[in-house]
Design an enzyme around this catalytic site. Structure first.
Site, mmCIF file in Angstrom:
data_model
loop_
_atom_site.group_PDB
_atom_site.id
_atom_site.type_symbol
_atom_site.label_atom_id
_atom_site.label_comp_id
_atom_site.label_asym_id
_atom_site.label_seq_id
_atom_site.Cartn_x
_atom_site.Cartn_y
_atom_site.Cartn_z
ATOM 1 N N ARG A 279 41.886 9.834 -22.297
ATOM 2 C CA ARG A 279 42.148 9.418 -20.917
ATOM 3 C C ARG A 279 43.008 8.158 -20.860
ATOM 4 N NH1 ARG A 279 38.831 12.209 -17.473
ATOM 5 N NH2 ARG A 279 37.048 13.261 -18.427
ATOM 6 N N LYS B 259 28.002 17.939 -27.446
ATOM 7 C CA LYS B 259 26.584 18.311 -27.429
ATOM 8 C C LYS B 259 25.954 17.824 -26.130
ATOM 9 C CE LYS B 259 26.437 17.984 -32.472
ATOM 10 N NZ LYS B 259 25.880 17.303 -33.665
ATOM 11 N N GLY C 154 26.700 20.418 -36.401
ATOM 12 C CA GLY C 154 25.948 20.268 -37.636
ATOM 13 C C GLY C 154 25.501 18.833 -37.826
ATOM 14 N N LYS D 61 18.336 18.695 -30.140
ATOM 15 C CA LYS D 61 17.800 17.711 -31.091
ATOM 16 C C LYS D 61 17.991 16.284 -30.600
ATOM 17 C CE LYS D 61 21.987 16.444 -32.515
ATOM 18 N NZ LYS D 61 22.579 15.091 -32.537
ATOM 19 N N SER E 124 22.521 7.027 -35.205
ATOM 20 C CA SER E 124 22.429 7.902 -34.034
ATOM 21 C C SER E 124 22.171 7.090 -32.766
ATOM 22 C CB SER E 124 21.296 8.918 -34.232
ATOM 23 O OG SER E 124 20.919 9.486 -32.996
ATOM 24 N N ARG E 125 22.988 7.308 -31.754
ATOM 25 C CA ARG E 125 22.802 6.592 -30.486
ATOM 26 C C ARG E 125 21.501 7.016 -29.809
ATOM 27 N NH1 ARG E 125 28.524 7.482 -30.530
ATOM 28 N NH2 ARG E 125 28.280 9.474 -29.455
ATOM 29 N N ASN E 126 21.153 8.287 -29.912
ATOM 30 C CA ASN E 126 19.914 8.758 -29.294
ATOM 31 C C ASN E 126 18.696 8.132 -29.970
ATOM 32 O OD1 ASN E 126 20.862 10.948 -27.309
ATOM 33 N ND2 ASN E 126 21.953 11.462 -29.175
#
EC number: 1.1.1.94
Length: 307
Positions: free
Chosen positions: A34, A82, A110, A165, A228-230
């Protein structure tokens, strides 16, 4: 290997990693973002593969823009996003397929933490499509001595593994943030996988897909990595920070936050039992503390492991 022209949509960490993989294999690579100066119309010229690595909230808008530009009928679309669209509960591939019904759409998913990919550490992924030749083309484009690519005929299962997940990864971060130990973590990941299968089956996904790289593999990587941000969202919630505070300083998007809300809505409509996801949702909404969420999960009615 035949040289291919690939357009990467999204210049974030994952988009950049995929672009570098394709470049290393000798392909012509263009990147759209963007903030960039080049137009989509210019970048689309003579493109063989369009790979979307943009965040979920931007998928439909960008797909609509490309639709208006009428790409070549031979173009293969690949989605590496995702998430779920809140209004329709569509996956990214379903959005792309609805915009381009006559084009092959391939899902790439993956256990792929972009920082490790950038360090050339060995990894594997899955490309899935109902069109086997399209999946094989994408497999050849990205496979290397450090990035092994498998094909799979179950695109919805592969896509949902990577999407679902993220919610369990938030719970995993909470588990580690509360220092609950290895036993608790193992139980959480295993029962989380059960919830993923239940939701996936409702969508028509194959159970065995969730025990592969895009399901269990991605789940293990995301639930065990501070990259992992989550996971970070859950870990910091366990440390007493509010969701607003966490998201304000988080680099990039934690798709599990939005996915969780959509999943709970779907589960209540379809009567799917997903207690871990329900507690993550309540935690994100500020309805329970991390300790209260744990207690409610542990004190549920006892029952058989499998119904």
């Amino acid at each position: 290997m035949q040289e291919t022209t690939i357009l990467i949509l999204g210049a974030g960490a994952w988009g950049a990693s995929l672009a570098n993989l394709a470049l290393a294999n000798g392909h012509r690579v263009r990147v759209w973002s963007r903030r960039g100066t080049e137009t989509l119309a210019a970048l689309l010229e003579d493109v063989d593969i369009i790979l979307s690595a943009i965040s979920m909230k931007g998928v439909r808008e960008v797909a609509s823009q490309i639709q208006s530009l009428t790409p070549s009928p031979e173009t293969i679309f690949v989605t590496a996003t995702k998430g779920l669209e809140p209004e329709t509960i569509y996956t990214p591939s379903q959005i792309w397929q609805s915009c381009f019904p006559n084009h092959p759409v391939v899902v790439l998913s993956g256990p792929n933490l972009s920082k490790e990919i950038d360090q050339s550490l060995p990894a594997a992924t899955v490309v899935a499509s109902r069109i086997a030749t399209a999946a094989a083309t994408v497999q050849l484009a990205f496979s290397s001595s450090r990035f092994r690519v498998y094909t799979n005929p179950d695109p919805i299962g592969v896509e949902l593994g990577g999407t679902l997940k993220n919610v369990i990864a938030i719970a995993s971060g909470v588990c580690d943030g509360l220092h609950l130990g290895t036993n608790a973590k193992a139980a959480l990941v295993t029962r989380g996988l059960t919830e993923m299968v239940r939701i996936g089956n409702c969508w028509g996904a194959k159970t065995e897909t969730f025990y592969g790289l895009s399901g269990l593999g991605d789940l293990l990587a995301t639930c065990n990595s501070p990259l992992s941000r989550n996971y970070q969202v859950g870990y910091q919630l366990a440390g007493g920070q509010t969701l607003a505070q966490i998201l304000a300083k988080l680099p990039g998007t934690a798709e599990g936050v939005n996915t969780c809300q959509v999943l709970v809505q779907l589960a209540r409509q379809q009567n799917i039992v997903i207690p871990i996801t329900e507690q993550v949702y309540r935690l994100l909404q500020g309805e329970v503390t991390p300790q209260q969420a744990l207690d409610e999960l542990m004190l549920r009615d006892i029952k058989p492991e499998y119904n």
